[in-house]
Design an enzyme around this catalytic site. Structure first.
Site, PDB file in Angstrom:
ATOM      1  N   GLY A 184       0.823  -1.221   0.000  1.00  9.55           N
ATOM      2  CA  GLY A 184       0.000   0.000   0.000  1.00  9.55           C
ATOM      3  C   GLY A 184       0.845   1.254   0.000  1.00  9.55           C
ATOM      4  O   GLY A 184       0.469   2.261   0.604  1.00  9.55           O
ATOM      5  N   GLY A 274       8.297  -1.972  -2.564  1.00 10.10           N
ATOM      6  CA  GLY A 274       9.477  -1.139  -2.345  1.00 10.10           C
ATOM      7  C   GLY A 274      10.509  -1.332  -3.434  1.00 10.10           C
ATOM      8  O   GLY A 274      10.310  -2.109  -4.372  1.00 10.10           O
ATOM      9  N   HIS A 447      -7.133  34.635  -6.029  1.00  9.45           N
ATOM     10  CA  HIS A 447      -8.464  34.092  -5.731  1.00  9.45           C
ATOM     11  C   HIS A 447      -9.215  33.846  -7.029  1.00  9.45           C
ATOM     12  O   HIS A 447      -9.140  34.659  -7.930  1.00  9.45           O
ATOM     13  CB  HIS A 447      -9.244  35.092  -4.876  1.00  9.45           C
ATOM     14  CG  HIS A 447     -10.629  34.622  -4.551  1.00  9.45           C
ATOM     15  ND1 HIS A 447     -10.873  33.630  -3.620  1.00  9.45           N
ATOM     16  CD2 HIS A 447     -11.837  34.983  -5.052  1.00  9.45           C
ATOM     17  CE1 HIS A 447     -12.170  33.411  -3.559  1.00  9.45           C
ATOM     18  NE2 HIS A 447     -12.783  34.217  -4.424  1.00  9.45           N
TER      19      HIS A 447
END
Ligand SMILES: Cc1cc2nc3c(=O)[nH]c(=O)nc-3n(C[C@H](O)[C@H](O)[C@H](O)COP(=O)(O)OP(=O)(O)OC[C@H]3O[C@@H](n4cnc5c(N)ncnc54)[C@H](O)[C@@H]3O)c2cc1C
Length: 474
Positions: A184, A274, A447
Site C-alpha cells: 500500500g 518497495g 483568488h
C-alpha cells in the site's frame, strides 16, 4: 570559481540524477561521458516510473471525472477504451521526453554511450556498448547514478505472466477483471488507481495498519475513504503468505489477524513492496566505495563516497527514492567537483502521491515531530471552506502547516486534495526561505485558487482565518 574545463567526468546511469549531473557538468565546461543502457537518457523515471505512470493517471482522472459529472448535470456515455491506443499514447509521451533529453545531451556535447559500465579501478570504466563492443575509458571523477529496481519478496517469487512488478503494470498488456496489489505504498496505490479507473476490480494488501506508511494519518484518511469506494478491498495488517498460478488465475493466500477470506484468485498480481538500490555495480570492489547494510552506497554531504574520485547520487544512495532528490543531488555532486562550497542539506524534500485525491508533504511531518518529542503547533484549513475547492466539487481536502511555536517558523507542510502535488512547491519554497507564519499569512494569494488554503492555514496560526469562524473564548 576553479577552472573545471580540463576535467573529464563520467556519469554512470542516465536517470534524473545522472542526466541532471551530466548536463550541469557540461554547462560548467567539463568534458562529460554519460553511460546508460537505453537509447536516450531518462532512466527509470522517464521510461518506467514517474512519467508513464502520470500519463496513465491523467487518463484515470478523466475517467473518474466523467463519472462525477453526472452530479453537475452532464452525463457521458460509458467510455470505450482502446487499450492499444492508450498504450501508444503513453509510449509517445515517454518517447517525446527521452528524445528531448537526447537532443539536449547532443546540444551540450555530452558523449552519450549506450551501454553498461563496470569499474576497473577508481578512475577507469570498462564500458560494454549496446553493439557488444567494449572500451576502457579513464576519467578524473566518476559519478555513480545507477538508481534502483523493484524489490522482490521471496514468498511472492513466481514465474508467471500474471505476476507483475511496476514495469509490467505500466506495460498495460490487458485490463484484468481482478488485480491484487501487494503493498500500500505510493506506487501500488497509483497503479491500482489506474487499473481501477479502467474497470479492474482492485484489492490492495498492506502489512502495516495503514496505507502510505510515512505520511501523516490525517492526510491519508480522505484518500483511504475515496479508495474504499474505488477499490474492491483494502486489507490492512495483512500479508500475502503465498501465491500459486492455477492456470486460470493466481491464488493468493492471506495472513493476518483481520483476514476474513484466507484465499482468493486474481487475474493478475502487482507486487509493489518497495525498491532496492542498484549498488551491485561490477568492479565496485576494486574501489574504496562502501555499501551500507541496506545496500545503499555510502556518501557524505558532498555526495562523495569513501573513494575520493567517486561520487554517488540518487536512489542508489538512499531515501527518499524520488526523482527530484536524485536531480538535486546530481547537481550538488557536480558543483562539489567544480570546487563550489556546497552540500546536500535541504530543509524540505517534497513527496507527492499522485492518487485522487493527491497527498503531498514536505519538511517536518507531525508523525516525525511526535517521534522526536518536538513541540510544534499544527494549523489545519479544511477545503470545505475553500471557494475554489467547492467550484471543483472537491471539498475532500485539507492543508496543514507545522510551525515552531516559539519562533513561529514554518517547519512542514502537508496537503491532501486534488492538485496537492502542484501546491506543495509553495511550502518547499517557504520552508527553504525560513518563512514565518506571518510571512505566509500576509502573502497575497490569487483568488479563487487552492493556493489560498496555504495562506489561510497560516492565518489559523493567529486564529484569524477569513473563512473559518472561531468563537471568542470567555
Ligand atoms: C512506477 C514508478 C513511479 C514513480 N513515480 C515517481 C514520481 O511520481 N515522482 C518521483 O519523484 N519519483 C517517482 N519514482 C521514482 C523515480 O523513478 C526514481 O526516484 C528516480 O528515477 C531515481 O533516479 P536515479 O537517477 O537515481 O536512477 P534511475 O532513474 O533508476 O536511473 C538509473 C539508470 O542507471 C542505469 N544503470 C544501472 N546500472 C548501470 C551500469 N552499470 N551502467 C550503466 N547504466 C546503468 C539504469 O539502467 C537506469 O537507466 C517512480 C518510480 C516508479 C517505479
Amino acid at each position: 570559481m576553479s577552472d573545471t574545463t580540463n576535467l573529464h567526468i563520467a556519469v554512470v546511469g542516465g536517470g534524473p540524477g545522472g542526466y541532471a549531473a551530466a548536463f550541469l557538468a557540461a554547462d560548467l565546461g567539463m568534458a562529460v561521458t554519460l553511460i546508460d543502457p537505453e537509447v536516450n537518457p531518462g532512466g527509470v523515471c522517464l521510461y518506467r516510473g514517474c512519467i508513464p505512470s502520470k500519463a496513465l493517471l491523467h487518463v484515470a482522472k478523466l475517467l473518474e471525472e466523467s463519472q462525477q459529472s453526472k452530479d453537475w448535470g452532464i452525463e457521458f456515455a460509458a467510455p470505450k477504451i482502446d487499450l492499444a491506443r492508450l498504450r501508444s499514447w503513453k509510449e509517445s509521451v515517454v518517447k517525446k521526453l527521452t528524445g528531448g533529453l537526447g537532443v539536449l545531451s547532443k546540444q551540450r556535447k555530452v558523449h552519450y554511450v549506450q551501454g553498461r559500465a563496470a569499474l576497473e579501478n577508481s578512475t577507469t570504466l570498462r564500458v560494454t556498448k549496446s553493439d557488444g563492443t567494449q572500451e576502457s575509458l579513464i576519467f578524473d571523477r566518476i559519478i555513480l547514478a545507477t538508481g534502483s529496481r523493484p524489490a522482490i519478496v521471496p514468498t511472492l517469487k513466481l514465474d508467471s505472466p500474471r505476476m507483475m512488478d511496476s514495469t509490467g503494470a505500466l506495460n498495460l498488456e490487458d485490463i484484468p477483471a481482478t488485480l491484487l496489489v501487494v503493498g500500500g505504498g505510493y506506487i501500488g496505490l497509483e497503479l491500482g488507481s489506474v487499473y481501477a479507473a479502467l474497470g479492474t476490480r482492485v484489492t490492495v494488501v498492506e502489512m502495516l495498519p495503514g496505507l502510505l506508511p510515512g505520511a501523516d494519518r490525517d492526510l491519508v484518511t480522505p484518500l483511504h475513504k475515496r479508495l474504499e469506494k474505488m477499490f474492491d478491498g483494502i486489507l490492512l495488517n495483512t500479508t500475502v503468505a503465498a501465491v500459486k498460478d492455477e492456470g486460470g488465475g493466481i491464488r493468493a493466500t492471506f495472513d493476518g489477524p483481520e483476514v476474513k477470506e484466507r484465499e482468493k484468485v486474481f487475474d493478475r498480481v502487482l507486487v509493489s513492496v518497495g525498491r532496492k538500490p542498484n549498488s551491485e555495480i561490477p568492479g565496485l570492489e576494486k574501489t574504496r566505495v562502501q555499501v551500507g547494510p541496506r545496500g545503499f552506497i555510502q556518501v557524505n554531504k558532498q555526495l562523495q563516497t569513501d573513494d575520493p574520485d567517486i561520487y554517488a547520487i540518487g536512489d542508489v544512495v538512499g531515501e527518499p527514492m524520488l526523482a527530484h532528490k536524485a536531480s538535486h543531488e546530481g547537481r550538488i555532486a557536480v558543483e562539489v567537483i567544480a570546487g563550489h562550497k556546497v552540500a546536500f542539506e535541504p530543509n524540505a524534500i517534497p513527496a507527492v502521491v499522485f492518487t485522487d485525491p493527491e497527498i503531498a508533504w514536505c519538511g517536518l511531518t507531525e508523525t516525525e515531530a511526535q517521534r522526536q518529542n518536538r513541540e510544534i503547533k499544527v494549523t489545519r484549513f479544511p477545503w470545505a471552506a475553500s471557494g475554489r475547492a467547492i467550484t471543483l466539487d472537491r471539498p475532500d481536502g485539507m492543508t496543514k502547516l507545522i510551525f515552531d511555536p516559539q519562533t513561529e517558523r514554518l517547519l512542514g507542510v502537508g496537503i491532501v486534495g486534488a492538485g496537492a502535488g502542484e501546491l506543495i512547491a509553495e511550502g518547499v519554497l517557504a520552508i527553504e526561505m525560513a518563512a514565518l507564519a506571518r510571512d505566509v499569512a500576509s502573502t497575497i494569494h490569487p483568488h479563487p485558487t487552492l493556493s489560498e488554503t496555504i495562506m489561510e492555514s497560516a492565518e489559523v496560526f493567529f486564529g484569524t482565518s477569513t473563512h473559518i469562524y472561531r468563537p471568542k473564548r470567555g
